[in-house]
Design a protein around this motif. Structure first.
Motif, PDB file in Angstrom:
ATOM      1  N   LEU A  93       0.886  -1.163   0.067  1.00 14.53           N
ATOM      2  CA  LEU A  93      -0.013   0.200  -0.052  1.00 14.53           C
ATOM      3  C   LEU A  93       0.788   1.289   0.086  1.00 14.53           C
ATOM      4  O   LEU A  93       0.612   2.258  -0.675  1.00 14.53           O
ATOM      5  N   HIS A  94       2.078   1.363   0.656  1.00  7.92           N
ATOM      6  CA  HIS A  94       2.777   2.304   0.689  1.00  7.92           C
ATOM      7  C   HIS A  94       4.132   2.357   0.232  1.00  7.92           C
ATOM      8  O   HIS A  94       4.782   3.438   0.122  1.00  7.92           O
ATOM      9  N   PRO A 154      -0.879  -7.543  -1.443  1.00  5.27           N
ATOM     10  CA  PRO A 154      -1.591  -7.867  -0.183  1.00  5.27           C
ATOM     11  C   PRO A 154      -2.907  -8.104  -0.515  1.00  5.27           C
ATOM     12  O   PRO A 154      -3.726  -7.234  -0.882  1.00  5.27           O
ATOM     13  N   GLY A 155      -3.386  -9.267  -0.438  1.00  4.85           N
ATOM     14  CA  GLY A 155      -4.703 -10.017  -0.557  1.00  4.85           C
ATOM     15  C   GLY A 155      -4.560 -11.495  -0.927  1.00  4.85           C
ATOM     16  O   GLY A 155      -3.596 -12.087  -1.168  1.00  4.85           O
ATOM     17  N   ILE A 156      -5.623 -12.188  -0.987  1.00  2.00           N
ATOM     18  CA  ILE A 156      -5.813 -13.582  -1.247  1.00  2.00           C
ATOM     19  C   ILE A 156      -5.691 -13.815  -2.727  1.00  2.00           C
ATOM     20  O   ILE A 156      -6.417 -13.190  -3.571  1.00  2.00           O
ATOM     21  N   VAL A 157      -4.510 -14.715  -3.275  1.00  3.53           N
ATOM     22  CA  VAL A 157      -4.548 -15.106  -4.572  1.00  3.53           C
ATOM     23  C   VAL A 157      -5.029 -16.440  -4.785  1.00  3.53           C
ATOM     24  O   VAL A 157      -4.309 -17.681  -3.823  1.00  3.53           O
ATOM     25  N   VAL A 166      -8.540  -6.274  -0.130  1.00  7.86           N
ATOM     26  CA  VAL A 166      -9.189  -5.222   0.971  1.00  7.86           C
ATOM     27  C   VAL A 166      -8.329  -4.020   1.055  1.00  7.86           C
ATOM     28  O   VAL A 166      -8.792  -3.014   1.447  1.00  7.86           O
ATOM     29  N   ILE A 167      -7.110  -4.243   0.845  1.00  7.39           N
ATOM     30  CA  ILE A 167      -6.151  -2.987   0.919  1.00  7.39           C
ATOM     31  C   ILE A 167      -6.374  -2.393  -0.425  1.00  7.39           C
ATOM     32  O   ILE A 167      -6.148  -1.173  -0.256  1.00  7.39           O
ATOM     33  N   VAL A 168      -6.470  -3.109  -1.500  1.00  4.74           N
ATOM     34  CA  VAL A 168      -6.543  -2.243  -2.854  1.00  4.74           C
ATOM     35  C   VAL A 168      -7.945  -2.660  -3.338  1.00  4.74           C
ATOM     36  O   VAL A 168      -7.963  -3.561  -4.220  1.00  4.74           O
ATOM     37  N   PRO A 169      -9.245  -2.125  -2.996  1.00  2.00           N
ATOM     38  CA  PRO A 169     -10.444  -2.736  -3.429  1.00  2.00           C
ATOM     39  C   PRO A 169     -10.498  -2.906  -4.894  1.00  2.00           C
ATOM     40  O   PRO A 169     -11.113  -3.825  -5.496  1.00  2.00           O
ATOM     41  N   GLU A 242      -5.014 -16.177   6.684  1.00  2.00           N
ATOM     42  CA  GLU A 242      -5.615 -14.712   6.832  1.00  2.00           C
ATOM     43  C   GLU A 242      -6.566 -14.327   7.930  1.00  2.00           C
ATOM     44  O   GLU A 242      -7.720 -14.019   7.862  1.00  2.00           O
ATOM     45  N   LEU A 243      -5.888 -14.553   9.261  1.00  2.00           N
ATOM     46  CA  LEU A 243      -6.680 -14.391  10.503  1.00  2.00           C
ATOM     47  C   LEU A 243      -7.136 -13.041  10.640  1.00  2.00           C
ATOM     48  O   LEU A 243      -7.999 -12.921  11.576  1.00  2.00           O
ATOM     49  N   GLY A 244      -6.463 -12.086  10.067  1.00  3.09           N
ATOM     50  CA  GLY A 244      -6.748 -10.545  10.321  1.00  3.09           C
ATOM     51  C   GLY A 244      -8.268 -10.408   9.698  1.00  3.09           C
ATOM     52  O   GLY A 244      -8.800  -9.263   9.931  1.00  3.09           O
ATOM     53  N   LEU A 245      -8.716 -11.289   8.664  1.00 11.72           N
ATOM     54  CA  LEU A 245     -10.090 -10.854   8.409  1.00 11.72           C
ATOM     55  C   LEU A 245     -11.138 -11.401   9.141  1.00 11.72           C
ATOM     56  O   LEU A 245     -12.441 -11.072   8.887  1.00 11.72           O
TER      57      LEU A 245
END
Length: 385
Positions: A93-94, A154-157, A166-169, A242-245
């Protein structure tokens, strides 16, 4: 033996010699006798294979290291890692991090650049494409030299390469590899960034001697990569770890505890200030980290019960506070309420820094090269010198 049987046998002999020399790296060239002993092949067979691989550009004779000694020195050969290149990219993201590697895994160039977190999906795609092109141009990598391009996101592939983020919708239900294919004529691989960080830790980081590993991303986003039996565990749809979800596990909001209101010199980041203060034993800083560990513990505890890894590696933006965080997190994990005594494995802090994801991307790209070099059903291609 039939003709095609002999061809397959020659190919297997070639794979054995090539794989062994590649594993030794450029600093350990081998004589023909050493190759014969290591592969179990006869000396004449090794001699023939080495000659063919040298003509094809895969091997090179190493300089004589026995200058001044009497007698004819034994010829030594090495794998020509410079015969091709792979690129590993971390597009977060950054920031974006790019690494250029040869086929032996030697990193020859690295670059990092800040990225506007507000950049939209289409603009981010255009930026990524142009940034990779500039990177290749700056380091004079020709199109025919590039064997693979691997990108961490950053995401599920999913298994098909389709990305959900969810980071870059705008990158949800998105095939990033296909969008890059017109610019780069080589295999393009896309993988979850934490999965790649896990691969990097197993390759060159804290988990080199461990095959059951959970790599935990800590910072403003919490996620986990899992390695079981030395192999990345992605799950049926690529969402393993992906426990953060999961909102009820608390990992998604753990970063809210990371608020430092203490002394902070101009130009020092909040993370650096917190790391400095905690290393000095500042009670306020340690209290911040203790609250953070309290938030992390339930989710990590659930992971330990499900996977039972031998090692947990802490990676990501908060690794500067890792040494102070480890004992706090260990204590809170031991206090997680369960009906049995939960084993808390060793917790290590990554030393790969911001290059971890890109380094894992290089490893994934090299795995595709390994697949080509180990394919007994197809002839080995020649390479340019």
């Amino acid at each position: 033996m039939r003709g095609h049987d002999l061809a397959a046998l020659r190919r297997l002999n070639t794979i054995a010699v090539l794989r062994f020399l590649r594993s030794q790296g450029p600093e350990r060239p081998q004589t023909l006798s050493q190759l014969a002993a290591a592969t179990g092949l006869s000396r004449p067979t090794v001699d023939q294979v080495v000659e063919e691989l040298t003509v094809q550009g895969w091997l090179a004779e190493a300089p004589d290291a026995t200058s001044g000694r009497s007698g004819r020195p034994a010829r030594r050969f090495r794998f020509r890692g410079e015969s091709g290149r792979v690129v590993g990219v971390d597009i977060g993201l950054h920031k974006v991090v790019l690494l250029l590697s040869d086929l032996a895994g030697q990193i020859h160039a690295s670059e990092r650049e800040d990225v506007d977190p507000q950049m939209g999906g289409a603009e981010r795609l255009a930026y990524l494409r142009s940034r990779i092109e500039r990177f290749l141009g700056d380091h004079k990598v020709r199109a025919d030299e590039l064997w693979a391009l691997s990108v961490g996101v950053p995401g599920i592939v999913g298994e098909s390469g389709r990305l959900t983020s969810v980071i870059v919708p705008e990158w949800s239900d998105f095939e990033l590899a296909r969008r890059l294919a017109d610019a780069f004529p080589c295999p393009i691989l896309v993988e979850n960034d934490v999965n790649l960080a896990t691969m990097a830790e197993h390759w060159r980081g804290a988990a080199q001697l461990v095959d059951d590993v959970a790599c935990l991303l800590i910072g403003h986003r919490s996620s986990c990569g899992i390695l079981l039996g030395g192999r990345l565990h992605r799950g049926h749809r690529g969402g393993a770890g992906e426990l953060g979800l999961h909102r009820q596990l608390g990992l998604a909001r753990a970063h809210e505890a990371l608020v430092w209101r203490g002394e902070r010199p101009e130009g020092e980041s909040e993370v650096a200030a917190l790391a400095r203060a905690s290393a000095a034993g500042d009670p306020d800083a340690l209290e911040v980290l203790d609250r953070y560990a309290t938030c992390l513990a339930p989710g990590i505890g659930a992971l330990l019960l499900a996977v039972d890894p031998e090692l947990i590696v802490l990676s990501g933006g908060m690794t500067p506070v890792g040494e102070a965080l480890v004992p706090l997190l260990t204590r809170h994990l031991r206090e997680v309420p369960v009906d049995v005594v939960m084993h808390v494995p060793r917790i290590a802090v990554s030393t790969l820094g911001e290059q971890g994801v890109a380094l894992g991307a290089v490893r994934k790209a090299l795995d595709t090269v390994e697949a080509v070099l180990s394919d007994a059903t197809a002839p080995l291609p020649s390479v340019t010198r």
